[in-house]
Scaffold this active site. Structure first.
Site, PDB file in Angstrom:
ATOM      1  N   TYR A  91      -8.965 -11.945  -6.625  1.00 51.06           N
ATOM      2  CA  TYR A  91      -8.007 -11.992  -7.728  1.00 51.06           C
ATOM      3  C   TYR A  91      -8.134 -13.270  -8.529  1.00 51.06           C
ATOM      4  O   TYR A  91      -7.788 -13.309  -9.703  1.00 51.06           O
ATOM      5  CB  TYR A  91      -6.580 -11.833  -7.189  1.00 51.06           C
ATOM      6  CG  TYR A  91      -6.366 -10.484  -6.556  1.00 51.06           C
ATOM      7  CD1 TYR A  91      -6.231  -9.347  -7.328  1.00 51.06           C
ATOM      8  CD2 TYR A  91      -6.331 -10.342  -5.171  1.00 51.06           C
ATOM      9  CE1 TYR A  91      -6.064  -8.100  -6.745  1.00 51.06           C
ATOM     10  CE2 TYR A  91      -6.163  -9.106  -4.577  1.00 51.06           C
ATOM     11  CZ  TYR A  91      -6.030  -7.989  -5.382  1.00 51.06           C
ATOM     12  OH  TYR A  91      -5.880  -6.765  -4.803  1.00 51.06           O
ATOM     13  N   ARG A 130      -0.761  -2.440  -6.825  1.00 54.91           N
ATOM     14  CA  ARG A 130      -1.003  -3.505  -5.853  1.00 54.91           C
ATOM     15  C   ARG A 130      -1.878  -4.597  -6.479  1.00 54.91           C
ATOM     16  O   ARG A 130      -1.599  -5.787  -6.334  1.00 54.91           O
ATOM     17  CB  ARG A 130      -1.676  -2.909  -4.612  1.00 54.91           C
ATOM     18  CG  ARG A 130      -1.990  -3.902  -3.495  1.00 54.91           C
ATOM     19  CD  ARG A 130      -2.421  -3.101  -2.272  1.00 54.91           C
ATOM     20  NE  ARG A 130      -3.086  -3.902  -1.258  1.00 54.91           N
ATOM     21  CZ  ARG A 130      -2.461  -4.605  -0.311  1.00 54.91           C
ATOM     22  NH1 ARG A 130      -1.151  -4.636  -0.265  1.00 54.91           N
ATOM     23  NH2 ARG A 130      -3.145  -5.272   0.595  1.00 54.91           N
ATOM     24  N   ARG A 185       0.865  -1.181   0.000  1.00 60.17           N
ATOM     25  CA  ARG A 185       0.000   0.000   0.000  1.00 60.17           C
ATOM     26  C   ARG A 185       0.900   1.229   0.000  1.00 60.17           C
ATOM     27  O   ARG A 185       2.021   1.202   0.528  1.00 60.17           O
ATOM     28  CB  ARG A 185      -0.903   0.013   1.232  1.00 60.17           C
ATOM     29  CG  ARG A 185      -1.786  -1.211   1.375  1.00 60.17           C
ATOM     30  CD  ARG A 185      -2.587  -1.139   2.674  1.00 60.17           C
ATOM     31  NE  ARG A 185      -3.459  -2.299   2.859  1.00 60.17           N
ATOM     32  CZ  ARG A 185      -3.113  -3.401   3.510  1.00 60.17           C
ATOM     33  NH1 ARG A 185      -1.897  -3.499   4.067  1.00 60.17           N
ATOM     34  NH2 ARG A 185      -3.957  -4.409   3.625  1.00 60.17           N
ATOM     35  N   HIS A 241      -2.868   1.794  -5.956  1.00 60.43           N
ATOM     36  CA  HIS A 241      -3.624   0.557  -5.755  1.00 60.43           C
ATOM     37  C   HIS A 241      -3.659  -0.272  -7.035  1.00 60.43           C
ATOM     38  O   HIS A 241      -3.794  -1.500  -6.969  1.00 60.43           O
ATOM     39  CB  HIS A 241      -5.037   0.869  -5.264  1.00 60.43           C
ATOM     40  CG  HIS A 241      -5.409   0.104  -4.028  1.00 60.43           C
ATOM     41  ND1 HIS A 241      -4.719   0.211  -2.846  1.00 60.43           N
ATOM     42  CD2 HIS A 241      -6.374  -0.821  -3.801  1.00 60.43           C
ATOM     43  CE1 HIS A 241      -5.252  -0.584  -1.943  1.00 60.43           C
ATOM     44  NE2 HIS A 241      -6.258  -1.234  -2.502  1.00 60.43           N
ATOM     45  N   LYS A 295      -2.027  -2.316   8.257  1.00 57.07           N
ATOM     46  CA  LYS A 295      -3.175  -1.831   9.011  1.00 57.07           C
ATOM     47  C   LYS A 295      -3.166  -2.421  10.421  1.00 57.07           C
ATOM     48  O   LYS A 295      -2.869  -3.590  10.616  1.00 57.07           O
ATOM     49  CB  LYS A 295      -4.466  -2.225   8.296  1.00 57.07           C
ATOM     50  CG  LYS A 295      -4.666  -1.519   6.954  1.00 57.07           C
ATOM     51  CD  LYS A 295      -5.975  -1.911   6.312  1.00 57.07           C
ATOM     52  CE  LYS A 295      -6.191  -1.157   5.005  1.00 57.07           C
ATOM     53  NZ  LYS A 295      -7.476  -1.546   4.350  1.00 57.07           N
ATOM     54  N   HIS A 304      -3.500  -9.398   3.815  1.00 60.04           N
ATOM     55  CA  HIS A 304      -4.937  -9.496   4.035  1.00 60.04           C
ATOM     56  C   HIS A 304      -5.217 -10.351   5.265  1.00 60.04           C
ATOM     57  O   HIS A 304      -4.619 -11.410   5.443  1.00 60.04           O
ATOM     58  CB  HIS A 304      -5.626 -10.141   2.821  1.00 60.04           C
ATOM     59  CG  HIS A 304      -5.718  -9.224   1.644  1.00 60.04           C
ATOM     60  ND1 HIS A 304      -5.922  -9.673   0.359  1.00 60.04           N
ATOM     61  CD2 HIS A 304      -5.644  -7.869   1.552  1.00 60.04           C
ATOM     62  CE1 HIS A 304      -5.961  -8.651  -0.472  1.00 60.04           C
ATOM     63  NE2 HIS A 304      -5.794  -7.551   0.229  1.00 60.04           N
TER      64      HIS A 304
END
Length: 327
Positions: free
Chosen positions: A302, A270, A171, A267, A196, A293
């Site tokens: 994906y 990414r 990110r 993004h 995150k 994730h």
């Protein structure tokens, strides 16, 4: 089919005439006065709830006390299917209307108008899942080649930044948050990201990204650092401070413009990183770890991209997949 203005006028008139319309007006007054909703949001709620009041009137329901879960579910079906006066609504618009209806029934229960909430178990339709946008490898290579063409300190930084973004799937906030120690010394060959929630993960750095970062650290960063106060940040701006998210965006936009590419974002890099890995045979759980994730279900989107690619290749290549020859 009636125009939007005509539909609103008819809907409003029907709602005002229906006894449930008074309850709707009470809720809208609550939203305007006590909740302070924005004018545009309030207008959307008013349209949705007027249509709901009209729908209830059609079913012979003269008060919210007479509404059952089957009535709310039928209204949702009407929204999705449309009728003579209204076109079918997509999941987002229908979902907004259901949110308005659920809020109305919660308000009626809280105010003692009703004893139950018939909309409690009715969920808004799930929005259509948007596939992440990835760009072909040739465009990625053109973008990276367009970064850092000047060869000066900022050019070396720009090339290292974009190589890192695509080479690791980071990110943009993770990339600009890196310190030199996260990629140098004992961490050589890998990068340590803080994602995150402060969660850390270690991601390998590919050869191209590693070479670009090494060139920047040796020939580029010292010149930028000379203007600052010894910031530990990996990517520095012209004043020697940490490069910001906005600064990184500007780097990408400039390289995309030179490469003649549109709609490229951090993004996008990414998404391209993940899609190209899946296309190359990587296990989805490995990609999950690389992207950071929390759930594999987030990464599985994906695989949908890859399935679409497989369909295209199959349709173009298999002799029994093609349309029958004309007689």
């Amino acid at each position: 089919m009636a125009t939007a203005a005509e539909r609103d006028e008819r809907s409003g008139a029907a709602a005002e005439a229906a006894p449930a319309g008074a309850e709707v007006r009470g809720y809208l007054d609550h939203l305007a006065v006590e909740r302070g909703l924005a004018a545009n949001t309030l207008a959307s709620y008013r349209r949705d709830l007027r249509r709901y009041a009209e729908f209830l009137a059609e079913r012979g329901i003269d008060s919210l006390t007479g509404v059952g879960p089957e009535d709310v579910a039928a209204f949702l079906r009407r929204l999705r299917e449309g009728d003579a006066e209204h076109p079918p609504l997509g999941s987002n618009s229908a979902g907004r209307a259901v949110v308005a209806v659920r809020g109305l029934h919660r308000f009626a229960l809280r105010e003692g108008i009703t004893r139950t909430d018939p909309a409690e178990e009715i969920s808004p339709p799930r929005p259509r899942r948007r596939l992440p946008k990835a760009v072909p490898l040739a465009d990625i290579e053109a973008l990276l080649a367009a970064a850092g063409v000047s060869g000066d300190a900022r050019g070396l930084r720009d090339r290292a930044l974009l190589e890192l973004l695509y080479g690791t799937g980071a990110r943009i906030s993770e990339a600009v948050g890196l310190d030199v120690d996260d990629v140098a010394g004992d961490a050589a060959g890998v990068v340590r990201f803080r994602g995150k929630g402060g969660k850390e993960r270690v991601v390998p750095i590919g050869r191209f990204a590693q070479e670009a970062i090494e060139a920047y650290l040796v020939r580029g960063r010292p010149g930028l650092a000379a203007s600052g106060r010894g910031a530990p940040a990996l990517f520095l701006n012209a004043r020697g401070g940490r490069l910001t998210r906005q600064g990184a965006w500007a780097v990408l936009r400039a390289a995309a413009a030179r490469a003649g590419l549109d709609e490229v974002s951090p993004h996008t890099l990414r998404h391209s990183f993940a899609t190209h890995l899946i296309d190359g045979g990587a296990d989805v759980r490995v990609v999950q770890e690389l992207l950071g994730h929390a759930s594999v279900s987030t990464t599985q989107v994906y695989t949908l991209v890859t399935v679409d690619r497989l369909r295209e290749v199959y349709a173009a290549s298999h002799p029994r997949a093609r349309s029958a020859p004309q007689a």
